[in-house]
Design a protein around this motif. Structure first.
Motif, PDB file in Angstrom:
ATOM      1  N   SER A  75      -9.262  25.525   2.893  1.00  0.00           N
ATOM      2  CA  SER A  75     -10.464  24.694   2.772  1.00  0.00           C
ATOM      3  C   SER A  75     -10.176  23.350   3.426  1.00  0.00           C
ATOM      4  N   ALA A  76     -11.215  22.696   3.875  1.00  0.00           N
ATOM      5  CA  ALA A  76     -11.047  21.413   4.565  1.00  0.00           C
ATOM      6  C   ALA A  76     -12.390  20.715   4.648  1.00  0.00           C
ATOM      7  N   GLU A  77     -12.327  19.469   5.073  1.00  0.00           N
ATOM      8  CA  GLU A  77     -13.555  18.700   5.241  1.00  0.00           C
ATOM      9  C   GLU A  77     -13.879  18.609   6.729  1.00  0.00           C
ATOM     10  N   PRO A 124      -6.924  19.300   4.898  1.00  0.00           N
ATOM     11  CA  PRO A 124      -6.802  20.754   4.709  1.00  0.00           C
ATOM     12  C   PRO A 124      -6.070  21.087   3.409  1.00  0.00           C
TER      13      PRO A 124
END
Lengths: 258, 393
Positions: free
Chosen positions: A46-48, A238
């Motif tokens: 997952s990450a932005e 991340p």
């Protein structure tokens, strides 16, 4: 004499096709390497994502989204964080299909994963890991210098119609990372150019650090100079946290989307 | 012009087009290459371990919000076709204003439980010159049990069906005025959602409705089936299909009802939806039938254009036509937000058909204008102008 000529011709033919087969096998192996370097098969990632779209001529819009990806099951979930007016809006991908949840209409819309993300040049399918070895075959290769990178350039043609673009040209640096992509229509028109100058390594796999995308179909002549729509994607924070299975469900998306 | 001149002109056009295309393609080649001259080096970063599912920060665990909305409008039009002899005949004018305040609360004590509520009150000078009591618009709680079962309990709206113009598939359209229990089990019954809800005066379990819906994706095609049962009404089933072809949604909903009085009826839609950057186009065909044959057929087509002529004005147009009685309605309108919080709308509806036909009887009802009580209902042709101020807090 005739026999000798025939033998020579045959050996040239065999030699040529054998060289082409070797070249093709090498290209296929390179594509597999490209895919494996960016696939997180043993965990979720997952990450932005910060997606900044600049229209030709000026106006800029920014979208920030949280991305959750499970490569082994080909799923992802996107939650919009900014702009505030869209916060909680989300996308869920299952296979090649995408569910969009509209919190206002309280309904899900099923759509194609090939479409643009928040009307930018970044496509929903760009949240996926690469799958060049499965979706494309190399039809030509060459060597080229791309700035500081020595690259193998592969011209690819799609094996199926599930992909966004039927033809792609890739610049792959010697470490096996895709640095530049050109996406083409079936007729050979250049549709989109993507540059990935820098990557970040998380665990044993790679994520782009930033990407710049130019949409060649969206342009204006400004002061005699052609300006294209340009989208810059920055990926930060991340995380390899394992996520519950329920994260990749419509119910979860609906729960957080309001 | 002689044949040779035609040929020369054609060649020139083809050549210049080819040069233009080639020139543009040439200019596009090598674009972005400058980014690779001195790029930021690839880096190794540590796993941040951030829980991105926690999209609401600590200061958003308990959030109060809402909006204030004031809507004013005026309509001028003819309740029957204008006569050239006397243009004032059937001419009518109207105006109205309404204000609404909605307060909402979101409590998110943990990632597995949350509560949402919204409550509204209206100020309508036409009926009563003060604010009414606050009504519950939505109030429900979500709970995830063992990462496998999702529950939503309370008063909320559920929507079925795919239609944007006609939506016979929304069998749940009266589920939002009372309480509903909804359960989904994505871990072991993926795509299945079950409902039990009351509507109106609920005295016993016989007054409840029971429903279940299953969604499937097969070969890139969306398939869905739903069933609703209510003791007083009997059974209603919904079958839906949707496929995306060349970027356009093609869909169909079929509803079959078997009433408590052993009567069978069905209705359905088939439609398309296509969206470009600034343009939306969709159309639907509606059909209804009873045991004695076809009872209704309608066509609908709608178009929406954002930022017409590169202005901040949006244009929309909708046309509906009854194939049974020849009546129909056409409405064109524009929306403009000249200032923050302010939106102006201008609509021009035209209703045609004989007296007693479907659209002449029904007219045009817009949910926003409905609040004003000066809607377009009952007008043959009219012009409505509304001004909306909406401030969120």
């Amino acid at each position: 004499m005739k026999r000798i000529f025939t033998l020579i011709a045959l050996s040239i033919l065999v030699g040529g096709s054998s060289a082409r087969a070797q070249e093709s096998a090498a290209s296929a192996a390179l594509l597999r390497k490209v895919d494996s370097l960016v696939a997180f098969m043993d965990t979720d990632v997952s990450a932005e994502y910060r997606i900044e779209k600049r229209d030709p001529g000026g106006s800029t819009s920014i979208t920030v989204a949280a991305m959750f990806r499970r490569d082994r099951t080909n799923q992802f979930l996107i939650l919009i964080l900014e702009p505030v007016s869209d916060k909680g809006k989300g996308y869920l991908k299952e296979g090649d299909n995408l569910w969009l949840y509209d919190p206002v209409g309280k309904s899900f819309t099923f759509t194609s994963a090939k479409e643009r993300f928040q009307n930018s040049s970044f496509r929903n399918s760009d949240f996926n890991r690469f799958n060049f070895s499965g979706d494309y075959r190399a039809v030509a290769n060459s060597r080229e210098q791309l700035g500081k990178f020595s690259c193998t350039v592969l011209n690819l043609e799609a094996r199926n119609d599930r992909v966004s673009f039927p033809k792609v040209k890739l610049w792959i640096s010697d470490d096996g990372l895709v640095r530049k992509m050109e996406d083409y229509s079936l007729s050979g028109q250049l549709m989109r150019t993507t540059a990935i100058p820098s990557y970040q390594k998380v665990g044993s796999r790679w994520l782009p650090l930033s990407m710049v995308i130019v949409d060649h179909l969206k342009f204006r002549s400004i002061g005699g100079k052609m300006e294209y729509e340009r989208t810059t994607v920055t990926i930060s924070n991340p995380s390899l946290n394992k996520l519950p299975d329920s994260t990749y469900t419509k119910e979860y998306l609906e729960k957080v989307s309001r | 012009m002689s044949k040779s001149r035609y040929a020369a002109a054609l060649a020139a056009i083809t050549f210049s087009a080819a040069i233009g295309a080639f020139g543009q393609e040439e200019a596009a080649q090598g674009v972005l290459d400058e980014l690779f001259d001195q790029p930021v080096s690839d880096t190794v970063v540590s796993d941040t371990g951030i829980d991105h599912t926690d999209i609401y920060g600590p200061d958003e665990r308990l959030v109060f919000g809402g909006y204030f909305r004031a809507l004013g409008g005026a309509i001028a039009g003819y309740r029957d076709w204008p006569s050239l002899d006397d243009l004032s005949d059937n001419f009518d004018l109207g105006a109205g204003v309404v204000a609404e305040t909605v307060v909402s609360i979101d409590a998110r004590p943990s990632s597995i439980a949350s509560i949402h509520g919204s409550f509204g009150t209206k100020f309508d000078p036409a009926s009563e010159f003060n604010w009414g009591k606050f009504n519950i618009l939505e109030l429900y709680g979500d709970y995830i049990l063992a990462d496998a079962m999702f529950f939503r309990v309370g008063q909320f709206e559920s929507v079925w069906g795919q239609g944007r113009i006609f939506n016979p598939g929304n069998l749940m359209d009266d589920s939002d005025d009372s309480f509903t229990i909804r359960a989904a089990f994505p871990a072991f019954l993926k795509g299945v959602t079950t409902y039990a809800f009351g509507s109106g005066d609920v005295q016993s379990t016989e007054d409840l409705s029971y429903a279940a819906k299953m969604d499937l994706l097969v070969l890139d095609t969306y398939l869905s089936g739903g069933l609703l049962y209510r003791y007083a009404d009997g059974y209603a089933g919904l079958w839906s299909i949707k496929k995306v072809i060349l970027g356009a949604d093609l869909f169909s909903d079929v509803v079959v009802r078997y009433s408590a009085a052993d009567e069978l009826s069905c209705e359905g839609i088939a439609g398309f939806f296509k969206e470009w950057d600034r343009l939306r186009l969709y159309g639907e065909y509606y059909v209804a039938a009873t045991e004695s044959g076809l009872s209704d057929q309608k066509l609908g087509l709608a178009l929406g254009v954002k930022d017409i002529f590169k202005t901040k004005i949006d244009f929309a147009m909708k046309w509906e036509q009854s194939l049974d009685d020849g009546s129909g309605i056409w409405i064109g309108g524009i929306t403009w937000s000249p200032l923050k919080y302010i939106t102006a709308n201008i609509g021009l509806p035209v209703v045609y058909g004989d007296v007693g036909t479907y659209y002449v009887d029904t007219g045009y009802v817009d949910t926003e204008d409905e609040d004003l009580e000066v809607g377009l209902d009952g007008y043959r042709v009219g012009l409505i102008v509304t001004l909306l101020m909406k401030i969120s807090f």
